[in-house]
Design a protein around this motif. Sequence first.
Motif, PDB file in Angstrom:
ATOM      1  N   SER A 392       0.768  -1.193   0.072  1.00 47.67           N
ATOM      2  CA  SER A 392       0.097  -0.077  -0.039  1.00 47.67           C
ATOM      3  C   SER A 392       0.674   1.410  -0.059  1.00 47.67           C
ATOM      4  O   SER A 392       0.176   2.253  -0.136  1.00 47.67           O
ATOM      5  N   ILE A 393       2.315   1.166   0.197  1.00 44.73           N
ATOM      6  CA  ILE A 393       3.135   2.200   0.025  1.00 44.73           C
ATOM      7  C   ILE A 393       2.978   2.862  -1.529  1.00 44.73           C
ATOM      8  O   ILE A 393       3.197   1.670  -2.472  1.00 44.73           O
ATOM      9  N   ASP A 394       3.001   4.103  -1.964  1.00 45.25           N
ATOM     10  CA  ASP A 394       3.003   4.280  -3.176  1.00 45.25           C
ATOM     11  C   ASP A 394       4.233   3.806  -3.980  1.00 45.25           C
ATOM     12  O   ASP A 394       5.436   3.686  -3.535  1.00 45.25           O
ATOM     13  N   ASP A 395       4.141   3.433  -5.243  1.00 42.97           N
ATOM     14  CA  ASP A 395       5.288   3.128  -6.200  1.00 42.97           C
ATOM     15  C   ASP A 395       6.022   4.162  -6.476  1.00 42.97           C
ATOM     16  O   ASP A 395       5.394   5.473  -6.602  1.00 42.97           O
ATOM     17  N   SER A 396       7.383   4.182  -6.396  1.00 42.30           N
ATOM     18  CA  SER A 396       8.214   5.364  -6.880  1.00 42.30           C
ATOM     19  C   SER A 396       7.903   5.905  -8.140  1.00 42.30           C
ATOM     20  O   SER A 396       7.848   5.166  -9.248  1.00 42.30           O
ATOM     21  N   VAL A 397       7.339   7.151  -8.398  1.00 36.12           N
ATOM     22  CA  VAL A 397       7.228   7.736  -9.729  1.00 36.12           C
ATOM     23  C   VAL A 397       8.174   7.552 -10.806  1.00 36.12           C
ATOM     24  O   VAL A 397       7.888   7.515 -12.033  1.00 36.12           O
TER      25      VAL A 397
END
Length: 408
Positions: A392-397
């Motif tokens: 649930s942590i955002d993927d690196s952009v």
Amino acid sequence: MKKKVLEDLNVKNKKVLVRVDFNVPVKNGVITDDNRIIQALPTINYLIEEDAKIILFSHLGRIKTKEDKQNNSLSVVAKRLSELLDKEINFVPETRGEKLETAINNMKAKDIVMVENTRFEDLDGKKESKNNPELGKYWASLGDVFVNDAFGTAHRSHASNVGIATRLETAAGFLMEKEIRYIGTTVENPEKPFIAILGGAKVSDKIGVIENLLKISDKVLIGGGMAYTFMKALGYNIGDSIVENDKLDLAKSLIDNSEGKLILPVDIVVAEEFSEDADYRVTKYKNIKPNETGMDIGPDTIKQFKKHLKGAKTVVWNGPVGVFEFENFAKGTKAVCEILAKMKNTKTIIGGGDSAAAAIQMGYKDDFTHISTGGGASLQFLEGKELPGIESIDDSVDCDCDDSNCDC
Ligand code: AMP
């Protein structure tokens, strides 16, 4: 896929919600081991330096009754954190409501508010532990961005990790990043030779871990109580040693399908009873008497383990190889620590739980590449499963490749 990390967030003057793992052991109101608080300091200190407003969330213990509530307030942790940071912490003895909202709205940059034990919400329909959507939404509404630094709960889908993360921009804290880097990448792409050491009381707790490690490692060295279920499955007399009779077929099939990777002890320290000061002797694994209990691996097994470990580039260890709580039966576990501590060119990782406690207690805290802070979470990682707290942590952009080892 790489995950967003703390430095990817704009935190200046922002209300930064931080999920930490402050689930420390407390006896009679006194914290007996503050390691988990210390492990969270790099993230908190970074946020102070970057002028964030820091709002801390954690659970402490399990909350099933009103009495549990009385005994598990985070106030004792707030006090210790304040000492460690030499800074005032505004502890709010509530998990929601006006008092908490006012405290947050009055914050200036660098201020710290600590919310009461998130699991107090479990008394009312397990709202925290069942990731109640209304609770996750409410907590997310209190901040601008979210940092998840609680690896210890990453295998759970709770309101204070997944519930907030799905509603706010989310990054991994420094501790979470370290756990992903060491355990996650090792499981996905280990540098070989890769040797695993597994111990602990039971096979049943670690079936998935054994199966996955047999797939991805070159050898799995077995010690501890779980070894006796394997030995009995092979038809040997194990006396009074700990055994899981309902797992004998499974143990036999793990051995049969291991392509010789699964290595069992060759000698055992046996005692006449399961106690600290019982008489003991060393015996070959085939000569355990009916009244004897296997308590530790013997000196020949230690030599054999050393041979198998020679030249390894990666070693993962989970579970003590003997009853390390009793001094006479701690020698095997200490020997494993000593062997690994000397392997300076090897990535040595302890996958949390009792083996981490044993290594720290025996004085080897700084001799491993990484000692995980999560027991259940690191076991689930070693099983090769996804952890909801990490997913649930955002993927690196900046990265759209599938390889967690990528340098994007
Ligand atoms: P685990 O939590 O599965 O890693 O198990 C840790 C526990 O396994 C420790 O409390 C050890 O005392 C226990 N253990 C290790 N070796 C043995 C053994 N030979 N017999 C019984 N318990 C053991």
